[in-house]
Design an enzyme around this catalytic site. Structure first.
Site, short mmCIF file in Angstrom:
data_model
loop_
_atom_site.label_atom_id
_atom_site.label_comp_id
_atom_site.label_asym_id
_atom_site.label_seq_id
_atom_site.Cartn_x
_atom_site.Cartn_y
_atom_site.Cartn_z
N CYS A 64 0.84 -1.20 0.00
CA CYS A 64 0.00 0.00 0.00
C CYS A 64 0.88 1.26 0.00
CB CYS A 64 -0.91 0.00 1.24
SG CYS A 64 -2.09 1.39 1.25
N ASP A 110 0.42 3.80 1.72
CA ASP A 110 0.38 4.40 3.05
C ASP A 110 1.79 4.71 3.57
OD1 ASP A 110 0.14 4.67 5.98
OD2 ASP A 110 -1.92 4.01 5.68
N ARG A 170 2.90 4.97 6.37
CA ARG A 170 3.31 4.23 7.57
C ARG A 170 3.77 2.81 7.26
NH1 ARG A 170 -2.39 5.09 10.30
NH2 ARG A 170 -2.87 4.56 8.15
N HIS A 212 -2.00 -4.02 5.02
CA HIS A 212 -1.81 -3.60 6.41
C HIS A 212 -3.17 -3.38 7.07
CE1 HIS A 212 -2.69 0.79 5.84
NE2 HIS A 212 -2.43 0.47 4.59
N CYS A 241 -6.21 -0.21 6.86
CA CYS A 241 -5.95 0.42 5.55
C CYS A 241 -7.07 1.42 5.18
CB CYS A 241 -5.83 -0.65 4.47
SG CYS A 241 -5.45 0.03 2.84
#
Ligand code: CO
Length: 203
Positions: free
Chosen positions: A42, A44, A46, A98, A101
């Site tokens: 992803c 993302d 993080r 994750h 999400c």
């Protein structure tokens, strides 16, 4: 004028740090790359691919998009897979989702978000196919996290079904597709145990 100066400063510190332990590191890396793994994860912020598995530049080939989707009409993702499998000859493709999400959460709610809704349509389909399982959970975060796991499992199938991966297996190439999930809350990866190693295992 150089903007975002702090990022350039941090880049120097980072490069100097690596050169301190291996003066030839970047020189050697500039000649070739031999990553053993393709990571599809992803976008993302993080979930930084190489950092999570503590790999150095040159060790991980990476494709990231919102909600780690492998869509069979996505030229970008398919091109990455083709290059990784046929040219770099990676031995492993890791689909890593994750928990929590945002893409999965966005797909789950019944509101309009504009263009992104097209990208996330596939997750809505997965949700529909597993509705009783998801509805059985009381807690919203548990529902999201279950769909995050189901999404990874589905994307492992999607990678395995690409003509690229199917042909690689037909040609006898050693290639395993893995489904993992990462927990932002503690930094720990979990193997969802959905490995596919040959065409006969393609679900
Ligand atoms: Co995400």
């Amino acid at each position: 004028m150089r903007v975002l100066k702090h990022l350039f400063d941090q880049n120097r510190q980072w490069a100097d740090g690596i050169k301190k332990s291996d003066p030839e590191f970047f020189k050697n890396l500039s000649k070739q790359q031999h990553p053993e793994y393709l990571w599809i994860g992803c976008s993302d912020s993080r979930v930084p691919a190489a950092e999570i598995v503590n790999l150095l530049p040159g060790q991980l080939f990476v494709h990231r998009n919102i909600a780690n989707l492998i869509i069979h009409t996505d030229m970008n993702c398919l091109s990455v897979i083709q290059y990784a499998v046929y040219v770099l000859k990676v031995k492993h493709i890791i689909v890593c989702g994750h928990y929590g999400c945002g893409g999965v959460q966005t797909a789950m709610d019944n509101q309009e978000h504009g263009f992104i809704d097209n990208w996330l349509l596939g997750i809505k389909d997965i949700q529909q196919r597993h509705l009783p399982e998801i509805d059985a959970l009381q807690n919203y975060n548990d529902k999201v996290n279950l769909l995050c796991e189901l999404n990874v499992k589905e994307q492992v199938k999607n990678v395995s079904k690409t003509t690229i991966v199917q042909r690689a297996w037909k040609n006898g190439q050693t290639l395993t597709v893995h489904g993992w999930i990462y927990d932002i809350a503690d930094g720990i990866l979990k193997d969802l145990d959905v490995c596919v190693t040959n065409a006969s295992e393609t679900g």
